[in-house]
Write a protein that holds these residues in place. Sequence first.
Motif, PDB file in Angstrom:
ATOM      1  N   GLY A 346      -7.636   1.986   0.692  1.00  0.00           N
ATOM      2  CA  GLY A 346      -7.289   1.595   1.859  1.00  0.00           C
ATOM      3  C   GLY A 346      -6.832   0.502   1.937  1.00  0.00           C
ATOM      4  N   SER A 347      -6.509  -0.066   3.010  1.00  0.00           N
ATOM      5  CA  SER A 347      -6.244  -1.034   3.688  1.00  0.00           C
ATOM      6  C   SER A 347      -5.963  -1.000   4.822  1.00  0.00           C
ATOM      7  CB  SER A 347      -4.812  -1.908   2.917  1.00  0.00           C
ATOM      8  OG  SER A 347      -4.988  -3.145   2.806  1.00  0.00           O
ATOM      9  N   GLY A 348      -6.608  -2.504   5.684  1.00  0.00           N
ATOM     10  CA  GLY A 348      -6.443  -2.654   6.930  1.00  0.00           C
ATOM     11  C   GLY A 348      -7.128  -3.541   7.524  1.00  0.00           C
ATOM     12  N   ALA A 349      -7.150  -3.844   9.072  1.00  0.00           N
ATOM     13  CA  ALA A 349      -7.659  -5.059   9.602  1.00  0.00           C
ATOM     14  C   ALA A 349      -6.182  -6.027   9.862  1.00  0.00           C
ATOM     15  CB  ALA A 349      -8.781  -5.564   9.524  1.00  0.00           C
ATOM     16  N   ALA A 350      -4.947  -5.886   9.495  1.00  0.00           N
ATOM     17  CA  ALA A 350      -3.997  -6.833   9.540  1.00  0.00           C
ATOM     18  C   ALA A 350      -2.877  -5.950   8.451  1.00  0.00           C
ATOM     19  CB  ALA A 350      -4.521  -8.070   8.845  1.00  0.00           C
ATOM     20  N   PRO A 351      -1.650  -6.111   9.492  1.00  0.00           N
ATOM     21  CA  PRO A 351      -0.741  -5.884   8.304  1.00  0.00           C
ATOM     22  C   PRO A 351      -0.126  -6.258   7.091  1.00  0.00           C
ATOM     23  CG  PRO A 351       0.324  -6.256  10.560  1.00  0.00           C
ATOM     24  CD  PRO A 351      -1.357  -7.301  10.338  1.00  0.00           C
ATOM     25  N   ILE A 352      -0.100  -5.476   5.769  1.00  0.00           N
ATOM     26  CA  ILE A 352       0.395  -5.539   4.611  1.00  0.00           C
ATOM     27  C   ILE A 352       1.227  -5.323   3.845  1.00  0.00           C
ATOM     28  CG2 ILE A 352      -0.561  -3.487   3.867  1.00  0.00           C
ATOM     29  CD1 ILE A 352      -1.722  -4.222   1.401  1.00  0.00           C
ATOM     30  N   PRO A 353       1.768  -6.143   3.020  1.00  0.00           N
ATOM     31  CA  PRO A 353       3.168  -7.042   3.280  1.00  0.00           C
ATOM     32  C   PRO A 353       3.299  -5.115   2.565  1.00  0.00           C
ATOM     33  CG  PRO A 353       2.414  -8.924   2.388  1.00  0.00           C
ATOM     34  CD  PRO A 353       0.557  -8.159   3.344  1.00  0.00           C
ATOM     35  N   THR A 366      -1.943   4.768  -5.270  1.00  0.00           N
ATOM     36  CA  THR A 366      -1.450   4.790  -3.710  1.00  0.00           C
ATOM     37  C   THR A 366      -1.964   4.214  -2.291  1.00  0.00           C
ATOM     38  OG1 THR A 366      -0.268   6.611  -4.224  1.00  0.00           O
ATOM     39  CG2 THR A 366      -0.420   5.919  -2.127  1.00  0.00           C
ATOM     40  N   ILE A 367      -2.541   2.731  -2.234  1.00  0.00           N
ATOM     41  CA  ILE A 367      -2.593   2.613  -0.849  1.00  0.00           C
ATOM     42  C   ILE A 367      -2.584   2.863   0.598  1.00  0.00           C
ATOM     43  CG2 ILE A 367      -4.325  -0.065  -0.017  1.00  0.00           C
ATOM     44  CD1 ILE A 367      -3.327  -0.480  -2.576  1.00  0.00           C
ATOM     45  N   MET A 368      -3.988   4.019   0.858  1.00  0.00           N
ATOM     46  CA  MET A 368      -3.939   4.261   2.532  1.00  0.00           C
ATOM     47  C   MET A 368      -3.984   3.665   3.574  1.00  0.00           C
ATOM     48  SD  MET A 368      -3.076   7.794   1.835  1.00  0.00           S
ATOM     49  CE  MET A 368      -2.067   6.981   0.449  1.00  0.00           C
ATOM     50  N   GLU A 369      -2.211   3.118   3.928  1.00  0.00           N
ATOM     51  CA  GLU A 369      -2.631   1.645   5.452  1.00  0.00           C
ATOM     52  C   GLU A 369      -3.230   2.879   6.768  1.00  0.00           C
ATOM     53  OE1 GLU A 369      -0.298  -1.913   7.514  1.00  0.00           O
ATOM     54  OE2 GLU A 369       0.274  -0.269   6.302  1.00  0.00           O
ATOM     55  N   ARG A 387       2.131  11.579   2.388  1.00  0.00           N
ATOM     56  CA  ARG A 387       3.179  11.260   3.756  1.00  0.00           C
ATOM     57  C   ARG A 387       2.611   9.889   3.968  1.00  0.00           C
ATOM     58  NH1 ARG A 387       3.932  15.035   8.711  1.00  0.00           N
ATOM     59  NH2 ARG A 387       6.026  13.105   9.783  1.00  0.00           N
ATOM     60  N   TYR A 388       3.567   9.185   3.150  1.00  0.00           N
ATOM     61  CA  TYR A 388       3.131   7.796   3.568  1.00  0.00           C
ATOM     62  C   TYR A 388       5.079   7.348   4.426  1.00  0.00           C
ATOM     63  CZ  TYR A 388       3.241   8.033  -1.607  1.00  0.00           C
ATOM     64  OH  TYR A 388       3.072   7.653  -3.329  1.00  0.00           O
ATOM     65  N   ARG A 389       4.555   6.033   3.737  1.00  0.00           N
ATOM     66  CA  ARG A 389       6.115   4.794   4.072  1.00  0.00           C
ATOM     67  C   ARG A 389       5.526   3.053   3.918  1.00  0.00           C
ATOM     68  NH1 ARG A 389       9.541   3.377   8.036  1.00  0.00           N
ATOM     69  NH2 ARG A 389       8.694   4.754   9.606  1.00  0.00           N
ATOM     70  N   ALA A 390       5.476   2.850   3.307  1.00  0.00           N
ATOM     71  CA  ALA A 390       4.900   1.009   2.848  1.00  0.00           C
ATOM     72  C   ALA A 390       6.042   0.832   4.476  1.00  0.00           C
ATOM     73  CB  ALA A 390       5.550   0.997   1.767  1.00  0.00           C
ATOM     74  N   GLY A 391       4.736  -0.128   5.023  1.00  0.00           N
ATOM     75  CA  GLY A 391       5.055  -0.645   6.075  1.00  0.00           C
ATOM     76  C   GLY A 391       4.957   0.269   7.116  1.00  0.00           C
ATOM     77  N   THR A 392       4.195   1.525   7.298  1.00  0.00           N
ATOM     78  CA  THR A 392       3.665   2.155   8.254  1.00  0.00           C
ATOM     79  C   THR A 392       2.323   2.522   8.177  1.00  0.00           C
ATOM     80  OG1 THR A 392       4.108   4.362   7.966  1.00  0.00           O
ATOM     81  CG2 THR A 392       6.212   3.322   8.264  1.00  0.00           C
ATOM     82  N   VAL A 393       1.395   2.873   9.582  1.00  0.00           N
ATOM     83  CA  VAL A 393       0.311   3.273   9.230  1.00  0.00           C
ATOM     84  C   VAL A 393      -0.232   5.322   9.636  1.00  0.00           C
ATOM     85  CG1 VAL A 393      -0.173   0.514  10.049  1.00  0.00           C
ATOM     86  CG2 VAL A 393       0.371   2.741  11.784  1.00  0.00           C
ATOM     87  N   GLY A 394       1.498   5.575   9.740  1.00  0.00           N
ATOM     88  CA  GLY A 394       0.820   6.867   9.020  1.00  0.00           C
ATOM     89  C   GLY A 394       0.862   7.749  10.095  1.00  0.00           C
ATOM     90  N   LEU A 395       0.151   8.515  10.643  1.00  0.00           N
ATOM     91  CA  LEU A 395       0.196   9.284  11.793  1.00  0.00           C
ATOM     92  C   LEU A 395      -1.366   9.231  11.914  1.00  0.00           C
ATOM     93  CD1 LEU A 395       1.679  12.440   9.429  1.00  0.00           C
ATOM     94  CD2 LEU A 395       2.825  11.147  11.339  1.00  0.00           C
TER      95      LEU A 395
END
Length: 597
Positions: A346-353, A366-369, A387-395
Amino acid sequence: MVTEEDVRAALGAHTVPELLRRNADEYGGLPALTGADGSTWTWRELHERVRAAANGLRALGLRRGERMLIGMSSRPEHWVVDLAAVELGAIPCTTYATLSPEQIRQVAVHSGASVVVLEGPAELARWELALAAMPALKGVVVVQDAGGGHQSYAGLLAAGPGEAAETEPEAGQDDTVAMIYTSGTTGDPKGVVLTHRNVLYQCALQELVQPAPPHPRTVAYLPLAHIAERVLGIYLPLYTAGHVTICADSTRLLATLTRVRPQAFFGVPRVWEKFAAGLQQALSGLDGAARDAVGRARELAAEAYRIRATGAPLPGELATALERADQAVLRPLRERIGLAEAVRLGSGAAPIPAEVLEFFGSLGMTIMEVWGLSETTGAATSTFPDRYRAGTVGLPMPGMELRLAEDGEVLVRGPLVFPGYLQRDGRIEPVVDADGWLATGDIGRIGEDGLLLIVDRKKEMIITSSGKNIAPSAVESLLRAHPLIGYAVVVGDRRPYLTALLMLDEEAAHAWAAAQGLAAVELKELAAEPRVLAEVTAAVERANAALSRPEQVKAFRVLDHVWSPASGELTPSLKLRRRVIERRYAEVIEELYAEGS
């Protein structure tokens, strides 16, 4: 798909003390906690120490509902006193190590804490001002070299586990389990109160959405004052009876990961960016057959990453080819950062490129944001394995609801939303509206695929002198896509155009310089080196090419030093303190606009 009912069923009637007792009874011989020195406590041993510390804190006068502040690094004793306070129904709160003495005083006075636990003489000195201003203070515990009439940690545990703590009223799921003072990127810190239900609902859904193996190995490296580490380093291991290894020194994170080989890992974006830069540097040194093999394997993994994003199954031929390439080529690359066995990333706390996520996708990762706040017990939304798209934070997480206000502010409600902020008189004041919606302060946009994109903090949006609204984090993310750029701060509010302050990534800059045969070794020299400046200029131009004209950076300055939480430009979770930066670099910023006028 995991539902709210599934999560509530998994949550059951669990509380933190009940889970600790369960682990001691059912998994007593399994490892629970390994310190930086390599010593390991089993769940039975941890439970005994917690009960002993609870008796000691009770003797000091700590009572149900009272607050206890902890000023300590990540070490096993930190876990013990935190859980001991919860055994008594008290409310533990870890303070950030980077707070100034005056900030500590403000937090101490606001909290109304009756007990303080500090690591040693250095912390005592920093807390001197605060301790003198705490009218409700009953006692101070010092883990190392107590002296000064304070209670030692050894003395705290001296009475042993006994039975006194067991006589405390049983905790309920709606009782407070912890308090977190927000890191204050846009204002003064506030005391976020969380319940057993909040934190354990988060744990239950994490395990249901992306199950880890039984009793998973994890590494705790973020401050326990941060919501992510409180959930992942304390509560989730309690829920899963997992094994946490503490990494108190962030410079030892990579070495710790390669030794522990965790089965789940959460990285703040800066960590993932540094890992990516290191792997890219290693890949650039490959030649001939090795380079070709890695290239083919990465192409297969990248194709699989794109297909899985939509929830579609992999074609049989691709799946077979990828399995062979993964074992032969990609898994050894993941071993370099200790994450070959990690099934939950996982990644979070700030946007990841997005480029960083896609790079790891090409390595079979596959890193879940996730996105959320301390006020939402961490992750309120997430991308999911299918269900993911790089640059989004999902559902929204199961059980959470989300909608956008008229101005685009993200509103959430559900079981992860905190009960409120602590007030100076000890009250907990809710901040949700009459319908339970929490205004998060983030501006968002929902794509056609239903996935949430966080534009920026509402308070950090730039409005140029021509009235254009610009999200600085989107521009900064493109600038940071180049490994040389460690941090970028875009400036332009009420200005005619954008400028940027850029900080080199110290590790990547030295590696790049060595590959270029540069003699410069100090960061100050590299920041002025023409070839470095030319590379950074090219990176800015590439970022500008992906931006609209008003969003483009017209001038920038490469700084010759690093930012850190200790120096004040970053929060402890490595987010930018924009107000601090703009104030400290006001003269540099004015020079950038003078040069461009």
